[in-house]
Write a protein that holds these residues in place. Structure first.
Motif, PDB file in Angstrom:
ATOM      1  N   GLY A  38      19.431 -52.123 156.707  1.00 53.81           N
ATOM      2  CA  GLY A  38      20.362 -53.114 156.186  1.00 53.81           C
ATOM      3  C   GLY A  38      20.130 -53.375 154.713  1.00 53.81           C
ATOM      4  O   GLY A  38      19.709 -52.477 153.978  1.00 53.81           O
ATOM      5  N   SER A  39      20.337 -54.629 154.289  1.00 59.36           N
ATOM      6  CA  SER A  39      20.307 -54.903 152.853  1.00 59.36           C
ATOM      7  C   SER A  39      19.032 -55.629 152.416  1.00 59.36           C
ATOM      8  O   SER A  39      18.930 -56.053 151.276  1.00 59.36           O
ATOM      9  CB  SER A  39      21.523 -55.731 152.467  1.00 59.36           C
ATOM     10  N   HIS A  40      18.070 -55.784 153.317  1.00 55.88           N
ATOM     11  CA  HIS A  40      16.899 -56.580 152.938  1.00 55.88           C
ATOM     12  C   HIS A  40      15.718 -55.762 152.433  1.00 55.88           C
ATOM     13  O   HIS A  40      15.034 -56.183 151.517  1.00 55.88           O
ATOM     14  CB  HIS A  40      16.474 -57.472 154.100  1.00 55.88           C
ATOM     15  N   ALA A  41      15.473 -54.601 153.039  1.00 56.89           N
ATOM     16  CA  ALA A  41      14.308 -53.817 152.623  1.00 56.89           C
ATOM     17  C   ALA A  41      14.735 -52.440 152.102  1.00 56.89           C
ATOM     18  O   ALA A  41      15.642 -51.812 152.649  1.00 56.89           O
ATOM     19  CB  ALA A  41      13.356 -53.643 153.798  1.00 56.89           C
ATOM     20  N   HIS A  42      14.051 -51.983 151.051  1.00 55.63           N
ATOM     21  CA  HIS A  42      14.215 -50.605 150.614  1.00 55.63           C
ATOM     22  C   HIS A  42      13.505 -49.698 151.615  1.00 55.63           C
ATOM     23  O   HIS A  42      12.488 -50.085 152.178  1.00 55.63           O
ATOM     24  CB  HIS A  42      13.559 -50.369 149.246  1.00 55.63           C
ATOM     25  N   GLY A  43      14.002 -48.494 151.800  1.00 57.78           N
ATOM     26  CA  GLY A  43      13.270 -47.508 152.581  1.00 57.78           C
ATOM     27  C   GLY A  43      12.192 -46.895 151.704  1.00 57.78           C
ATOM     28  O   GLY A  43      12.445 -46.567 150.550  1.00 57.78           O
ATOM     29  N   LEU A  44      10.974 -46.763 152.247  1.00 54.72           N
ATOM     30  CA  LEU A  44       9.860 -46.209 151.459  1.00 54.72           C
ATOM     31  C   LEU A  44       9.219 -45.060 152.213  1.00 54.72           C
ATOM     32  O   LEU A  44       8.817 -45.209 153.371  1.00 54.72           O
ATOM     33  CB  LEU A  44       8.827 -47.324 151.192  1.00 54.72           C
ATOM     34  N   LEU A  45       9.153 -43.911 151.559  1.00 50.57           N
ATOM     35  CA  LEU A  45       8.484 -42.756 152.159  1.00 50.57           C
ATOM     36  C   LEU A  45       7.590 -42.146 151.088  1.00 50.57           C
ATOM     37  O   LEU A  45       7.973 -42.100 149.916  1.00 50.57           O
ATOM     38  CB  LEU A  45       9.504 -41.731 152.657  1.00 50.57           C
ATOM     39  N   SER A  46       6.384 -41.705 151.499  1.00 45.30           N
ATOM     40  CA  SER A  46       5.432 -41.265 150.486  1.00 45.30           C
ATOM     41  C   SER A  46       4.454 -40.254 151.055  1.00 45.30           C
ATOM     42  O   SER A  46       4.211 -40.222 152.265  1.00 45.30           O
ATOM     43  CB  SER A  46       4.679 -42.501 149.960  1.00 45.30           C
ATOM     44  N   ASN A  47       3.877 -39.436 150.166  1.00 43.13           N
ATOM     45  CA  ASN A  47       2.866 -38.491 150.622  1.00 43.13           C
ATOM     46  C   ASN A  47       1.451 -38.988 150.341  1.00 43.13           C
ATOM     47  O   ASN A  47       0.487 -38.245 150.446  1.00 43.13           O
ATOM     48  CB  ASN A  47       3.097 -37.108 149.981  1.00 43.13           C
ATOM     49  N   HIS A  48       1.305 -40.282 149.960  1.00 42.29           N
ATOM     50  CA  HIS A  48      -0.006 -40.810 149.572  1.00 42.29           C
ATOM     51  C   HIS A  48      -0.125 -42.262 150.015  1.00 42.29           C
ATOM     52  O   HIS A  48       0.557 -43.147 149.482  1.00 42.29           O
ATOM     53  CB  HIS A  48      -0.139 -40.699 148.046  1.00 42.29           C
ATOM     54  N   ASN A  49      -1.013 -42.508 151.006  1.00 47.98           N
ATOM     55  CA  ASN A  49      -1.140 -43.853 151.593  1.00 47.98           C
ATOM     56  C   ASN A  49      -1.461 -44.984 150.626  1.00 47.98           C
ATOM     57  O   ASN A  49      -0.836 -46.047 150.703  1.00 47.98           O
ATOM     58  CB  ASN A  49      -2.186 -43.847 152.709  1.00 47.98           C
ATOM     59  N   PRO A  50      -2.433 -44.790 149.712  1.00 43.48           N
ATOM     60  CA  PRO A  50      -2.721 -45.903 148.787  1.00 43.48           C
ATOM     61  C   PRO A  50      -1.493 -46.298 147.954  1.00 43.48           C
ATOM     62  O   PRO A  50      -1.266 -47.478 147.703  1.00 43.48           O
ATOM     63  CB  PRO A  50      -3.830 -45.332 147.892  1.00 43.48           C
ATOM     64  N   LEU A  51      -0.702 -45.300 147.562  1.00 43.10           N
ATOM     65  CA  LEU A  51       0.511 -45.596 146.797  1.00 43.10           C
ATOM     66  C   LEU A  51       1.504 -46.394 147.647  1.00 43.10           C
ATOM     67  O   LEU A  51       2.112 -47.364 147.185  1.00 43.10           O
ATOM     68  CB  LEU A  51       1.137 -44.279 146.305  1.00 43.10           C
ATOM     69  N   THR A  52       1.649 -45.995 148.904  1.00 43.09           N
ATOM     70  CA  THR A  52       2.498 -46.743 149.830  1.00 43.09           C
ATOM     71  C   THR A  52       2.082 -48.204 149.877  1.00 43.09           C
ATOM     72  O   THR A  52       2.910 -49.111 149.727  1.00 43.09           O
ATOM     73  CB  THR A  52       2.377 -46.162 151.261  1.00 43.09           C
ATOM     74  N   ASN A  53       0.774 -48.437 150.075  1.00 43.84           N
ATOM     75  CA  ASN A  53       0.290 -49.813 150.189  1.00 43.84           C
ATOM     76  C   ASN A  53       0.523 -50.608 148.917  1.00 43.84           C
ATOM     77  O   ASN A  53       0.911 -51.777 148.965  1.00 43.84           O
ATOM     78  CB  ASN A  53      -1.190 -49.826 150.566  1.00 43.84           C
ATOM     79  N   ASP A  54       0.281 -49.981 147.773  1.00 45.95           N
ATOM     80  CA  ASP A  54       0.502 -50.684 146.501  1.00 45.95           C
ATOM     81  C   ASP A  54       1.965 -51.100 146.375  1.00 45.95           C
ATOM     82  O   ASP A  54       2.270 -52.208 145.919  1.00 45.95           O
ATOM     83  CB  ASP A  54       0.118 -49.783 145.316  1.00 45.95           C
TER      84      ASP A  54
END
Ligand code: BES
Ligand code: MN
Ligand code: ZN
Length: 518
Positions: free
Chosen positions: A389-405
């Motif tokens: 929906g319109s509340h959260a951006h979709g986030l996909l990453s190849n690096h966990n620490p970057l995801t968490n940040d």
């Protein structure tokens, strides 16, 4: 708008309006109590008569309150004290600002920044007050022949802190939020412009203008010929059907020479100035909204503006592949095969999956910077609107620490993202019998993930994250509020701020269980 920070007694403020909070049911906030005391119970007697319950969104404007030096006192409902969280706080601020703007107060001293917001500190409250105020007053009327002019507009807002000790921190918050707010405004303005004005050439001109404004930013525009020489045939395949020339905008910000901090953060923003779908033409319903398909590009320009304004001690590169996606006799056709800058061949089965085709060449180009991290921002898939929906951006990453940040930065900035899996299991759906990879998956499921899988084939050499902002970059309804949101500029600037100043001040509070649905 001018913003200032101050600390002092509410009854002593010589201003057009002092703003204080009232909790539900009819309960005075700390500052409202002070005014009540000096006025001989003026406010509590009004509340007893039932004029204001204290619900969020309620306001009551008082004139000539005894014992005070201000022309007016605005009471603002804050809801129940215990329930005052991030969203409630922003609603309260927005309501106060709207009321002030409409009722002739040209300047104000607003005490709402002294309210207790669950789990948040002074820095956070000042930041969000300023960003919310700017967002509330935003209008896009540059293309209207008659502007909506307010006779006595709000010009100056002073936000308060409870003690002088907090002034230093609050001033820093003031600086940061103003830079973020002007970045957000730039992003909104660019995204709201229609595609007959905002073309790839126009975006390149605006990028050059940003460099002229800031000495620390340099700009290079790769033209069609240069992209041909480099071998960016995936990007060029999207531009082929249009009469507008494609561009690749390269912006470099140098904020540090420190060897350890030298590797830049690279942002890549999807700049499709209009997405008709190409030969895989979109339905005509709501096709006008595809002028927003350059919101990723607008975001990285907004982030660059904030970074340069704050002179952050970090190096940042922005890459903006920008094209118009149109059908014509020259257009790329379903089944066409091109060679990308990476050397991988791509079978273009659907010309409407064009975002990934321009991003992949920019992502390969990013390798030359030996980046510390690469983050791309794109209105990439309709599937992301369905999923989040319109509340959260979709986030996909190849690096966990970057995801968490990025997740943490989003929570702190009130600009949240949510992770989706980038598992190998999804990769084979992109197999092509004729080329190295197809530009769409063979099924209709998990469209956001398979789009990210496509990009991941081009990001193996560095830490990378992808933000799908298809649902968050603009609002469609209600119609009179239709327009760009300026997201995720706050998230990304927060990510950089935290990287630069990893002190306690900016450490996000751990996520509480209640927060997940707020
Ligand atoms: N720009 C669109 C994605 C989009 C659609 C954003 C609706 C916001 C609202 C993108 O280029 C696109 O057309 N994606 C296709 C991909 C499909 C062909 C695999 C989609 O989502 O339908
Ligand atoms: Mn498309
Ligand atoms: Zn698109």
């Amino acid at each position: 708008m001018e913003f200032n920070i101050k600390s002092g007694h509410p009854e002593k403020q010589r201003t057009a309006c002092v703003v204080v909070g009232i909790y539900e049911p009819r309960r005075l906030s700390e500052v409202a109590k002070q005014i009540d005391d000096v006025s001989g119970g003026h406010i509590s007697s009004i509340l007893r008569r039932g004029d204001l319950e204290g619900k969020i969104g309620q306001t009551l404007l008082l004139h000539n309150v005894p014992g005070t030096l201000a022309d007016r006192v605005l009471l603002v409902g804050c809801g129940r004290e215990r329930e005052l969280g991030d969203n409630q706080y922003r609603k309260v601020i927005a309501q106060a600002i709207r009321t002030l703007h409409e009722t002739g107060s040209m300047e104000t001293v607003c005490y709402l920044t002294e309210l207790n917001v669950r789990g948040r500190d002074t820095n956070w409250r000042i930041r969000h007050a300023i960003e919310t105020a700017q967002a509330t007053l935003y209008t896009f009327d540059q293309l209207k022949s008659k502007k909506n002019i307010t006779r006595r507009p709000l010009r100056k807002i002073v936000f308060t802190v409870a003690s002088r000790r907090e002034l230093g921190l609050a001033e820093q918050a003031n600086r940061e939020s103003q830079a973020i707010a002007s970045g957000v405004k730039l992003t909104k303005d660019l995204a709201n412009l229609p595609s007959n004005i905002c073309t790839p050439t126009y975006l390149a001109d605006r990028a050059k203008a940003l460099c002229t404004l800031h000495e620390s930013v340099s700009c290079e525009i790769l033209e069609k010929g240069q992209m041909e020489e480099l071998g960016m045939h995936s990007l060029l395949a999207v531009a082929k059907g249009s009469n507008e020339d494609p561009k690749m905008i390269v912006l470099e910000y140098k904020g540090t020479e420190d060897k350890k901090a030298e590797a830049p953060v690279v942002f890549v923003g999807k700049g499709v100035t209009f997405d008709s779908g190409g030969i895989s033409l979109k339905p005509s319903q709501d096709m006008d909204e595809m002028k927003y398909d350059m919101s990723g590009a607008a975001t990285v320009l907004g982030v660059m503006s904030a970074v340069a304004e704050l002179r952050l001690p970090i190096n940042v590169v922005c890459l903006i592949p920008t094209v118009e996606n149109m059908p014509s006799g020259h257009a790329t056709k379903p089944g066409d095969i091109v060679t990308s800058l990476s050397g991988q061949t791509i079978e273009i089965l659907n010309t409407d999956a064009e975002g990934r085709l321009i991003l992949c060449d920019a992502l390969t180009y990013a390798e030359r910077y030996k980046p510390d991290a690469v983050i791309d921002i794109a209105t990439l898939t309709g599937a992301c609107v369905v999923a989040l929906g319109s509340h959260a951006h979709g986030l996909l990453s190849n690096h966990n620490p970057l995801t968490n940040d990025l997740l943490n930065a989003g929570r702190l900035a009130g600009d949240k993202a949510w992770e989706l899996p980038l598992w190998d299991e999804y990769q084979p759906s992109l197999d092509s019998p004729f080329a190295d990879i197809a530009n769409i998956s063979d099924g209709r499921s998990a469209g956001t993930i398979t789009a990210a899988c496509f990009l991941s084939r081009f990001t193996k050499k560095y830490h990378w994250a992808h933000l799908d902002i298809a649902g968050t970059a603009w609002k469609s309804a209600p119609k009179k509020e239709k327009g760009a949101t300026g997201r995720p500029v706050p998230l990304l600037v927060q990510y950089l701020l935290t990287r630069c100043f990893e002190d306690k001040r900016m450490t996000p509070t751990p996520m509480l269980p209640e927060e997940s649905d707020s």
